[in-house]
Write a protein that holds these residues in place. Structure first.
Motif, PDB file in Angstrom:
ATOM      1  N   THR A   1      12.439 -13.722  -1.336  1.00  0.00           N
ATOM      2  CA  THR A   1      12.741 -12.361  -1.809  1.00  0.00           C
ATOM      3  C   THR A   1      11.669 -11.395  -1.321  1.00  0.00           C
ATOM      4  OG1 THR A   1      11.543 -12.804  -3.878  1.00  0.00           O
ATOM      5  CG2 THR A   1      13.908 -13.253  -3.875  1.00  0.00           C
ATOM      6  N   LEU A   2      11.426 -11.387  -0.022  1.00  0.00           N
ATOM      7  CA  LEU A   2      10.290 -10.645   0.526  1.00  0.00           C
ATOM      8  C   LEU A   2      10.337  -9.157   0.186  1.00  0.00           C
ATOM      9  CD1 LEU A   2       7.705 -10.622   2.173  1.00  0.00           C
ATOM     10  CD2 LEU A   2       9.102 -10.334   4.241  1.00  0.00           C
ATOM     11  N   GLU A   3      11.482  -8.525   0.330  1.00  0.00           N
ATOM     12  CA  GLU A   3      11.556  -7.079   0.083  1.00  0.00           C
ATOM     13  C   GLU A   3      11.188  -6.741  -1.357  1.00  0.00           C
ATOM     14  OE1 GLU A   3      11.780  -4.576   2.213  1.00  0.00           O
ATOM     15  OE2 GLU A   3      11.641  -6.201   3.680  1.00  0.00           O
ATOM     16  N   ASN A   4      11.707  -7.523  -2.288  1.00  0.00           N
ATOM     17  CA  ASN A   4      11.370  -7.287  -3.698  1.00  0.00           C
ATOM     18  C   ASN A   4       9.895  -7.599  -3.959  1.00  0.00           C
ATOM     19  OD1 ASN A   4      12.318  -6.661  -6.498  1.00  0.00           O
ATOM     20  ND2 ASN A   4      11.557  -8.730  -6.861  1.00  0.00           N
ATOM     21  N   ASP A   5       9.381  -8.646  -3.310  1.00  0.00           N
ATOM     22  CA  ASP A   5       7.965  -8.990  -3.457  1.00  0.00           C
ATOM     23  C   ASP A   5       7.081  -7.825  -3.019  1.00  0.00           C
ATOM     24  OD1 ASP A   5       8.767 -11.492  -4.281  1.00  0.00           O
ATOM     25  OD2 ASP A   5       8.295 -12.491  -2.395  1.00  0.00           O
ATOM     26  N   LEU A   6       7.409  -7.228  -1.891  1.00  0.00           N
ATOM     27  CA  LEU A   6       6.605  -6.110  -1.374  1.00  0.00           C
ATOM     28  C   LEU A   6       6.689  -4.901  -2.306  1.00  0.00           C
ATOM     29  CD1 LEU A   6       7.449  -6.337   2.443  1.00  0.00           C
ATOM     30  CD2 LEU A   6       5.451  -7.250   1.233  1.00  0.00           C
ATOM     31  N   LYS A   7       7.850  -4.705  -2.906  1.00  0.00           N
ATOM     32  CA  LYS A   7       8.020  -3.606  -3.863  1.00  0.00           C
ATOM     33  C   LYS A   7       7.086  -3.811  -5.065  1.00  0.00           C
ATOM     34  CE  LYS A   7      11.594  -1.481  -6.793  1.00  0.00           C
ATOM     35  NZ  LYS A   7      11.105  -1.917  -8.124  1.00  0.00           N
ATOM     36  N   LEU A   8       7.030  -5.036  -5.576  1.00  0.00           N
ATOM     37  CA  LEU A   8       6.152  -5.333  -6.710  1.00  0.00           C
ATOM     38  C   LEU A   8       4.692  -5.127  -6.343  1.00  0.00           C
ATOM     39  CD1 LEU A   8       7.875  -8.584  -8.069  1.00  0.00           C
ATOM     40  CD2 LEU A   8       7.883  -6.328  -9.136  1.00  0.00           C
ATOM     41  N   VAL A   9       4.323  -5.546  -5.138  1.00  0.00           N
ATOM     42  CA  VAL A   9       2.943  -5.402  -4.680  1.00  0.00           C
ATOM     43  C   VAL A   9       2.556  -3.928  -4.587  1.00  0.00           C
ATOM     44  CG1 VAL A   9       1.384  -5.763  -2.724  1.00  0.00           C
ATOM     45  CG2 VAL A   9       2.883  -7.617  -3.485  1.00  0.00           C
ATOM     46  N   ARG A  10       3.446  -3.112  -4.027  1.00  0.00           N
ATOM     47  CA  ARG A  10       3.170  -1.673  -3.889  1.00  0.00           C
ATOM     48  C   ARG A  10       2.924  -1.026  -5.248  1.00  0.00           C
ATOM     49  NH1 ARG A  10       7.757  -1.931  -0.424  1.00  0.00           N
ATOM     50  NH2 ARG A  10       7.139  -2.039   1.772  1.00  0.00           N
ATOM     51  N   GLU A  11       3.619  -1.516  -6.262  1.00  0.00           N
ATOM     52  CA  GLU A  11       3.485  -0.938  -7.599  1.00  0.00           C
ATOM     53  C   GLU A  11       2.137  -1.276  -8.242  1.00  0.00           C
ATOM     54  OE1 GLU A  11       6.870  -2.483  -9.636  1.00  0.00           O
ATOM     55  OE2 GLU A  11       8.290  -1.116  -8.656  1.00  0.00           O
ATOM     56  N   ILE A  12       1.489  -2.307  -7.761  1.00  0.00           N
ATOM     57  CA  ILE A  12       0.217  -2.726  -8.357  1.00  0.00           C
ATOM     58  C   ILE A  12      -0.964  -1.992  -7.734  1.00  0.00           C
ATOM     59  CG2 ILE A  12      -1.387  -4.666  -8.600  1.00  0.00           C
ATOM     60  CD1 ILE A  12       0.962  -6.481  -8.951  1.00  0.00           C
ATOM     61  N   SER A  13      -1.033  -2.011  -6.393  1.00  0.00           N
ATOM     62  CA  SER A  13      -2.211  -1.412  -5.748  1.00  0.00           C
ATOM     63  C   SER A  13      -1.986  -1.228  -4.248  1.00  0.00           C
ATOM     64  CB  SER A  13      -3.430  -2.311  -5.965  1.00  0.00           C
ATOM     65  OG  SER A  13      -4.528  -1.854  -5.216  1.00  0.00           O
ATOM     66  N   SER A  14      -2.625  -0.217  -3.712  1.00  0.00           N
ATOM     67  CA  SER A  14      -2.599  -0.004  -2.267  1.00  0.00           C
ATOM     68  C   SER A  14      -3.694  -0.815  -1.579  1.00  0.00           C
ATOM     69  CB  SER A  14      -2.794   1.484  -1.953  1.00  0.00           C
ATOM     70  OG  SER A  14      -4.036   1.932  -2.477  1.00  0.00           O
ATOM     71  N   ASN A  15      -4.532  -1.497  -2.378  1.00  0.00           N
ATOM     72  CA  ASN A  15      -5.631  -2.288  -1.819  1.00  0.00           C
ATOM     73  C   ASN A  15      -5.246  -3.727  -1.520  1.00  0.00           C
ATOM     74  OD1 ASN A  15      -7.605  -0.426  -1.512  1.00  0.00           O
ATOM     75  ND2 ASN A  15      -8.914  -1.154  -3.179  1.00  0.00           N
ATOM     76  N   ILE A  16      -3.960  -4.044  -1.646  1.00  0.00           N
ATOM     77  CA  ILE A  16      -3.503  -5.410  -1.386  1.00  0.00           C
ATOM     78  C   ILE A  16      -3.043  -5.529   0.062  1.00  0.00           C
ATOM     79  CG2 ILE A  16      -1.825  -7.194  -2.010  1.00  0.00           C
ATOM     80  CD1 ILE A  16      -1.816  -5.994  -4.843  1.00  0.00           C
ATOM     81  N   ILE A  17      -3.506  -6.574   0.712  1.00  0.00           N
ATOM     82  CA  ILE A  17      -3.148  -6.853   2.103  1.00  0.00           C
ATOM     83  C   ILE A  17      -2.214  -8.065   2.095  1.00  0.00           C
ATOM     84  CG2 ILE A  17      -4.063  -7.509   4.363  1.00  0.00           C
ATOM     85  CD1 ILE A  17      -6.821  -6.362   3.020  1.00  0.00           C
ATOM     86  N   VAL A  18      -1.011  -7.894   2.603  1.00  0.00           N
ATOM     87  CA  VAL A  18      -0.009  -8.956   2.561  1.00  0.00           C
ATOM     88  C   VAL A  18       0.091  -9.642   3.919  1.00  0.00           C
ATOM     89  CG1 VAL A  18       2.415  -9.535   2.147  1.00  0.00           C
ATOM     90  CG2 VAL A  18       1.306  -7.730   0.799  1.00  0.00           C
ATOM     91  N   TYR A  19       0.033 -10.969   3.882  1.00  0.00           N
ATOM     92  CA  TYR A  19       0.218 -11.784   5.085  1.00  0.00           C
ATOM     93  C   TYR A  19       1.494 -12.599   4.880  1.00  0.00           C
ATOM     94  CZ  TYR A  19      -0.828 -15.477   8.554  1.00  0.00           C
ATOM     95  OH  TYR A  19      -0.780 -16.380   9.586  1.00  0.00           O
ATOM     96  N   ALA A  20       2.534 -12.253   5.634  1.00  0.00           N
ATOM     97  CA  ALA A  20       3.828 -12.936   5.524  1.00  0.00           C
ATOM     98  C   ALA A  20       4.193 -13.503   6.896  1.00  0.00           C
ATOM     99  CB  ALA A  20       4.898 -11.970   5.031  1.00  0.00           C
ATOM    100  N   PRO A  21       3.614 -14.642   7.244  1.00  0.00           N
ATOM    101  CA  PRO A  21       3.779 -15.175   8.598  1.00  0.00           C
ATOM    102  C   PRO A  21       5.066 -15.986   8.763  1.00  0.00           C
ATOM    103  CG  PRO A  21       2.363 -16.615   7.346  1.00  0.00           C
ATOM    104  CD  PRO A  21       2.708 -15.468   6.426  1.00  0.00           C
ATOM    105  N   SER A  22       5.399 -16.262  10.010  1.00  0.00           N
ATOM    106  CA  SER A  22       6.467 -17.196  10.343  1.00  0.00           C
ATOM    107  C   SER A  22       5.893 -18.608  10.393  1.00  0.00           C
ATOM    108  CB  SER A  22       7.066 -16.843  11.706  1.00  0.00           C
ATOM    109  OG  SER A  22       6.078 -17.015  12.718  1.00  0.00           O
ATOM    110  N   VAL A  23       6.773 -19.597  10.401  1.00  0.00           N
ATOM    111  CA  VAL A  23       6.328 -20.989  10.564  1.00  0.00           C
ATOM    112  C   VAL A  23       5.592 -21.143  11.898  1.00  0.00           C
ATOM    113  CG1 VAL A  23       7.121 -23.375  10.846  1.00  0.00           C
ATOM    114  CG2 VAL A  23       8.131 -21.932   9.078  1.00  0.00           C
TER     115      VAL A  23
END
Length: 281
Positions: A73-95
């Motif tokens: 649920t990547l899109e929803n995950d990113l939405k939740l992260v944005r709501e918490i802080s702009s200081n979060i760096i997300v790494y969503a790599p491929s296999v």
């Protein structure tokens, strides 16, 4: 929020931030819930920057159907992260970015921790966990990394990984977050029907009552009592319940007053596997 899909881009960005700053790390397989978010919030309080990884790691699944059905649920995950802080760096790599065409686990010796409970029922699981966690630590190079106690055996194994491989990171265990009915929060809960999600409250309820039962009964009597609860409920299949030493994770046969024990449980409902644990002291 910054989003990276490749380790090279992430490492270049992190290198520009390090100079005297602390980086916290929260590794996840996505499908974020309040438990994950609590780890993020703790990391934000204790570090200058926080990296969140979202990666469903194929090498820790011994059941291909479970891997296929794991919620993404990547899109929803990113939405939740944005709501918490702009200081979060997300790494969503491929296999491919993680394994570079060599999708295999390394073999690890965790001083026997890997042979208990989950290790007995999920062959190769902790080799997969050790492989991905070590890779992620080497990519992110965090000072602190945060893991939930719902996967208590995994937490102990990650601590052992850090100790044996002399990795320069502090592992911080965080309390289990629970739904209002006591069910331990898990990404797998999203696959449960509303009815099953309510019924699954019996898992934590049974652990809580077993803790009290254990005060005046033997290990075997407590185990038999827990088994009877689930054997009398046709909607559940109990895979295991065990009382184990909190440090070695070895199942116990009798109580020793000075030792700390935990009750560990794995249960199937609607063919979905749920785990939980509780200190029994």
């Amino acid at each position: 929020m910054h989003l990276f899909n490749t380790k090279n881009a992430l490492q270049t960005f992190l290198e520009s931030l390090r100079k005297g700053r602390k980086i916290g790390f929260v590794p996840t397989m996505g499908a974020l819930h309040e438990g994950h978010l609590s780890l993020l919030k703790k990391s934000l309080l204790e570090n200058d920057f926080t990296v969140l990884s979202i990666f469903v790691n194929p090498t820790q699944f011994n059941n291909l159907e479970d891997l296929h059905n794991y919620p993404r649920t990547l899109e929803n995950d990113l939405k939740l992260v944005r709501e918490i802080s702009s200081n979060i760096i997300v790494y969503a790599p491929s296999v491919e970015d993680i394994y570079e065409g060599k999708m295999q686990s390394f073999h690890y010796d965790f001083d026997g921790l890997e042979f208990q409970m989950e290790g007995k029922h999920r062959p190769g699981h902790f080799d997969g966990v050790g492989t991905i966690v070590k890779k992620l630590f080497e990519i992110v190079l965090p000072q602190n990394a945060y893991f939930g106690e719902k996967d208590f055996q995994q937490l102990q194994i990650v601590k052992k990984l850090v100790e044996k491989h002399r990795l320069n990171v502090t592992i911080i265990g965080c309390p289990i977050h629970r739904e209002s009915n006591g069910l331990a929060m898990s990404s797998r809960n999203e696959r449960l029907s509303e009815k099953a999600r309510k019924e699954a409250a019996i898992i934590f309820q049974t652990l809580t009552e077993a803790k009290q039962f254990f005060q005046t009964h033997t290990v075997q009597e407590t185990t038999t009592w827990v088994e009877s609860i689930f054997n009398s409920n046709p909607n559940f299949t109990l895979e295991y319940f065990t009382l184990a030493d909190e440090q070695t994770l070895v199942s116990i046969d009798e109580k020793i007053a000075s030792q700390k024990y935990r009750g560990f449980i794995a249960v199937f409902i609607e063919n979905i596997r749920l785990i939980d644990n509780l200190p029994f002291y």
